[in-house]
Design a protein around this motif. Structure first.
Motif, PDB file in Angstrom:
ATOM      1  N   GLN A  67     -26.281   0.898   9.207  1.00 42.91           N
ATOM      2  CA  GLN A  67     -25.299   0.366   8.251  1.00 42.91           C
ATOM      3  C   GLN A  67     -24.510   1.497   7.557  1.00 42.91           C
ATOM      4  N   HIS A  68     -25.254   2.536   7.148  1.00 45.34           N
ATOM      5  CA  HIS A  68     -24.587   3.661   6.479  1.00 45.34           C
ATOM      6  C   HIS A  68     -23.697   4.428   7.452  1.00 45.34           C
ATOM      7  N   ARG A  69     -24.191   4.588   8.694  1.00 44.65           N
ATOM      8  CA  ARG A  69     -23.375   5.330   9.674  1.00 44.65           C
ATOM      9  C   ARG A  69     -22.056   4.609   9.929  1.00 44.65           C
ATOM     10  N   GLU A  70     -22.141   3.262  10.027  1.00 40.98           N
ATOM     11  CA  GLU A  70     -20.910   2.502  10.285  1.00 40.98           C
ATOM     12  C   GLU A  70     -19.932   2.601   9.114  1.00 40.98           C
ATOM     13  N   ALA A  71     -20.504   2.683   7.909  1.00 38.75           N
ATOM     14  CA  ALA A  71     -19.641   2.696   6.719  1.00 38.75           C
ATOM     15  C   ALA A  71     -19.168   4.106   6.348  1.00 38.75           C
ATOM     16  N   ALA A  72     -19.803   5.142   6.934  1.00 37.64           N
ATOM     17  CA  ALA A  72     -19.581   6.522   6.475  1.00 37.64           C
ATOM     18  C   ALA A  72     -18.141   7.054   6.596  1.00 37.64           C
ATOM     19  N   PRO A  73     -17.308   6.553   7.516  1.00 34.50           N
ATOM     20  CA  PRO A  73     -15.915   7.043   7.546  1.00 34.50           C
ATOM     21  C   PRO A  73     -15.182   6.801   6.225  1.00 34.50           C
ATOM     22  N   PHE A  74     -15.744   5.939   5.380  1.00 33.61           N
ATOM     23  CA  PHE A  74     -15.181   5.699   4.042  1.00 33.61           C
ATOM     24  C   PHE A  74     -14.980   7.021   3.288  1.00 33.61           C
ATOM     25  N   ILE A  75     -15.876   7.970   3.494  1.00 30.27           N
ATOM     26  CA  ILE A  75     -15.795   9.239   2.742  1.00 30.27           C
ATOM     27  C   ILE A  75     -14.517   9.995   3.125  1.00 30.27           C
ATOM     28  N   TYR A  76     -14.288  10.135   4.414  1.00 33.71           N
ATOM     29  CA  TYR A  76     -13.094  10.865   4.869  1.00 33.71           C
ATOM     30  C   TYR A  76     -11.827  10.081   4.530  1.00 33.71           C
ATOM     31  N   LYS A  77     -11.926   8.738   4.676  1.00 32.99           N
ATOM     32  CA  LYS A  77     -10.763   7.900   4.364  1.00 32.99           C
ATOM     33  C   LYS A  77     -10.355   8.106   2.899  1.00 32.99           C
ATOM     34  N   THR A  78     -11.350   8.184   2.023  1.00 36.71           N
ATOM     35  CA  THR A  78     -11.061   8.381   0.597  1.00 36.71           C
ATOM     36  C   THR A  78     -10.445   9.766   0.359  1.00 36.71           C
ATOM     37  N   LEU A  79     -10.941  10.773   1.092  1.00 34.50           N
ATOM     38  CA  LEU A  79     -10.345  12.118   0.972  1.00 34.50           C
ATOM     39  C   LEU A  79      -8.881  12.103   1.408  1.00 34.50           C
ATOM     40  N   MET A  80      -8.599  11.372   2.484  1.00 27.82           N
ATOM     41  CA  MET A  80      -7.209  11.290   2.979  1.00 27.82           C
ATOM     42  C   MET A  80      -6.309  10.606   1.939  1.00 27.82           C
ATOM     43  N   GLN A  81      -6.868   9.563   1.306  1.00 24.76           N
ATOM     44  CA  GLN A  81      -6.084   8.874   0.267  1.00 24.76           C
ATOM     45  C   GLN A  81      -5.826   9.815  -0.913  1.00 24.76           C
ATOM     46  N   ALA A  82      -6.850  10.604  -1.250  1.00 17.57           N
ATOM     47  CA  ALA A  82      -6.704  11.567  -2.353  1.00 17.57           C
ATOM     48  C   ALA A  82      -5.597  12.566  -2.018  1.00 17.57           C
ATOM     49  N   LYS A  83      -5.586  12.997  -0.774  1.00 19.15           N
ATOM     50  CA  LYS A  83      -4.560  13.964  -0.334  1.00 19.15           C
ATOM     51  C   LYS A  83      -3.162  13.351  -0.471  1.00 19.15           C
ATOM     52  N   ALA A  84      -3.024  12.088  -0.068  1.00 17.96           N
ATOM     53  CA  ALA A  84      -1.718  11.424  -0.165  1.00 17.96           C
ATOM     54  C   ALA A  84      -1.303  11.296  -1.634  1.00 17.96           C
ATOM     55  N   LEU A  85      -2.256  10.947  -2.501  1.00 20.91           N
ATOM     56  CA  LEU A  85      -1.936  10.778  -3.925  1.00 20.91           C
ATOM     57  C   LEU A  85      -1.598  12.103  -4.602  1.00 20.91           C
ATOM     58  N   PHE A  86      -2.193  13.180  -4.105  1.00 20.92           N
ATOM     59  CA  PHE A  86      -2.049  14.502  -4.728  1.00 20.92           C
ATOM     60  C   PHE A  86      -0.577  14.935  -4.814  1.00 20.92           C
ATOM     61  N   ASN A  87       0.260  14.414  -3.894  1.00 22.46           N
ATOM     62  CA  ASN A  87       1.684  14.776  -3.899  1.00 22.46           C
ATOM     63  C   ASN A  87       2.345  14.498  -5.241  1.00 22.46           C
ATOM     64  N   ASP A  88       2.090  13.289  -5.797  1.00 20.75           N
ATOM     65  CA  ASP A  88       2.829  12.972  -7.029  1.00 20.75           C
ATOM     66  C   ASP A  88       1.950  12.479  -8.188  1.00 20.75           C
ATOM     67  N   LYS A  89       0.647  12.669  -8.083  1.00 19.67           N
ATOM     68  CA  LYS A  89      -0.229  12.313  -9.221  1.00 19.67           C
ATOM     69  C   LYS A  89      -0.881  13.584  -9.761  1.00 19.67           C
ATOM     70  N   SER A  90      -1.358  13.490 -10.995  1.00 19.09           N
ATOM     71  CA  SER A  90      -2.066  14.639 -11.570  1.00 19.09           C
ATOM     72  C   SER A  90      -3.470  14.724 -10.952  1.00 19.09           C
ATOM     73  N   THR A  91      -4.101  15.884 -11.099  1.00 26.09           N
ATOM     74  CA  THR A  91      -5.440  16.029 -10.509  1.00 26.09           C
ATOM     75  C   THR A  91      -6.423  15.040 -11.163  1.00 26.09           C
ATOM     76  N   SER A  92      -6.276  14.809 -12.475  1.00 35.05           N
ATOM     77  CA  SER A  92      -7.230  13.878 -13.109  1.00 35.05           C
ATOM     78  C   SER A  92      -6.990  12.444 -12.650  1.00 35.05           C
ATOM     79  N   GLU A  93      -5.742  12.108 -12.341  1.00 34.88           N
ATOM     80  CA  GLU A  93      -5.469  10.752 -11.808  1.00 34.88           C
ATOM     81  C   GLU A  93      -6.099  10.594 -10.417  1.00 34.88           C
ATOM     82  N   VAL A  94      -5.997  11.642  -9.607  1.00 34.42           N
ATOM     83  CA  VAL A  94      -6.594  11.567  -8.261  1.00 34.42           C
ATOM     84  C   VAL A  94      -8.122  11.452  -8.390  1.00 34.42           C
TER      85      VAL A  94
END
Ligand code: AMP
Length: 299
Positions: A213-240
């Motif tokens: 179950q955890h292995r199947e769900a684990a890509p969530f971690i990288y997906k969240t990092l990718m979202q953080a990267k996209a947000l980093f363009n125009d949000k503050s670090t504390s918002e990210v």
């Protein structure tokens, strides 16, 4: 299989024909011989349980050096949690078969603890100028002293020209560069990109301990990092940071230990974005008792 009363055909036996050194005199003689021929040594230190992430480092080493040395040593001084040390996966035969499949010419150094530490299984003291007081260093006291100690000893034994480390352990990579400066070690440290499964999960020896179950769900971690990267363009670090903390708060399977945006070279927490600086996002999360880490370049 028995095909006649006097003829027995044995099933094929996989013979591992790697050069494996376990003691200092043997590896030192091999190193001296390589040096005498003027060949360049590329070194990849590992703790075994080899996977494609390690293989990507072997590949870099092969492309840049004449001889590749891989060490397999589960280093006791870098484990702050004794249970983690005990449960760390160890299977030398499987590792040798894996290495043989890549290149049987790779030299393997698989020492015991006494060969590295003698009777003094302790870390040395280093001044990492704060690189070790954040993130992994804050949550795993003593971890980086242990890593630096074993690498200092391994570098002295293997005498590599180049040593290859994964950006998967980005903070470790920065600390090793500092170790080499501090100790004036004659080795060039090369950082290599993170190797990932097709679904984005960073390859790691710990992944084999994840439940289905955890292995199947684990890509969530990288997906969240990718979202953080996209947000980093125009949000503050504390918002990210708030965004990521919120994503984890709502997740039933992963517990966030830390998410941090830091300067890519000093690793200092980035409370604001400065021009011409590089930033990275770092994450550590638990899937039950399995601790996973990952990171991503933000700009
Ligand atoms: P370890 O055996 O976990 O100590 O790792 C040995 C080396 O392999 C370290 O330099 C790690 O950063 C590197 N490594 C581990 N996983 C990966 C990965 N997924 N991608 C790139 N390098 C990795």
């Amino acid at each position: 299989m028995q095909i006649a009363s006097n003829i027995v055909i044995l099933p094929p036996v996989k013979l591992v024909r790697m050069h494996v050194y376990t003691h200092r005199p043997q590896i030192s003689a091999a190193v001296a011989n390589i040096k005498k021929k003027g060949l360049k040594i590329g070194f990849v230190p590992t703790m075994g349980a080899l996977h494609r992430g390690h293989a990507s480092l072997f590949d870099f080493a092969q492309k840049n050096c004449d001889v590749v040395v891989v060490s397999i040593f589960v280093n006791p001084t870098q484990f702050n949690n004794p249970q983690d040390l005990e449960t760390y996966p160890r299977d030398l035969q499987a590792d040798l078969a894996f290495l043989e499949g890549i290149n049987p010419e790779i030299l393997v150094f698989a020492p015991g603890t006494t060969t590295i530490y003698g009777a003094n299984v302790k870390s040395l003291d280093f001044d990492f100028a704060g690189l070790d007081s954040v993130m992994e260093g804050a949550f795993r006291p003593g971890h980086f002293e242990g890593v630096a100690t074993v690498l200092k000893y391994l570098f002295e034994i293997v005498q590599p020209d180049l040593a290859f480390f994964g950006e998967k352990d980005y903070q470790q990579l920065q600390i090793i560069k500092r170790l080499v400066e501090l100790e004036k070690l004659p080795v060039e440290i090369i950082g290599c990109p993170i190797s990932r499964h097709e679904d984005g999960l960073a390859e790691s020896s710990r992944n084999q301990r994840l439940s289905k179950q955890h292995r199947e769900a684990a890509p969530f971690i990288y997906k969240t990092l990718m979202q953080a990267k996209a947000l980093f363009n125009d949000k503050s670090t504390s918002e990210v940071e708030a965004f990521v903390e919120n994503e984890f708060k709502d997740h039933a399977l992963f517990n966030l230990e830390y998410f941090e945006i830091a300067n890519a070279s000093s690793l200092a927490h980035a409370s604001e974005k400065k021009e011409n600086e590089h930033y990275r996002a770092f994450i550590a999360a638990f899937a039950d008792d399995v601790r996973l880490i990952d990171n991503i370049a933000l700009n």
